[in-house]
Design a protein around this motif. Structure first.
Motif: not given
Length: 124
Positions: A59, A71, A105
């Motif tokens: 992230h 993603s 995320a």
């Protein structure tokens, strides 16, 4: 939907997810067990895969680059066995399908799923 499971997640979960109809590979299956997180992100981006990981660094890397793909699903539940991981990821995919397809995320905790759309921007 295609997944790339990071090191630390059970290798056998990849086969279970494939059996459930989710195209899934584990980093150890493609010689990336010791790869840098940025390289794993790039591989997922190139192949249109969603990264599933235990690692918060993914992230962070997305945020630093203002990335819109891939993603990433960060799992904050320890010691999941393959079957439990498969069940959890199937739930996350079902509940977050649209966000995952657009770029997100996602953080999965024992009692909640947090979704942040990409690109990640600092909270003001």
């Amino acid at each position: 939907m295609k997944l790339l499971l990071d090191q630390g997640l059970p290798l056998s979960a990849a086969a279970l997810l494939c059996d459930a109809g989710i195209n899934t590979i584990h980093v150890s299956e493609i010689g990336m067990s010791e790869a840098e997180d940025a390289d794993i992100i790039q591989r997922a981006r190139n192949e249109g895969r969603i990264v599933a990981t235990l690692d918060a660094d993914f992230h962070t890397l997305l945020a630093l680059d203002f990335s819109i793909t891939p993603s990433v699903i960060r799992i904050r539940i320890e010691r999941l066995r393959a079957q439990a991981l498969m069940n959890l990821l199937l739930i996350v995919i079902a509940e977050c399908k649209e966000d995952l397809e657009r770029g997100a995320a996602i953080t999965v905790e024992p009692n909640r799923i947090r979704i942040r759309r990409l690109p990640l921007v600092p909270d003001v």
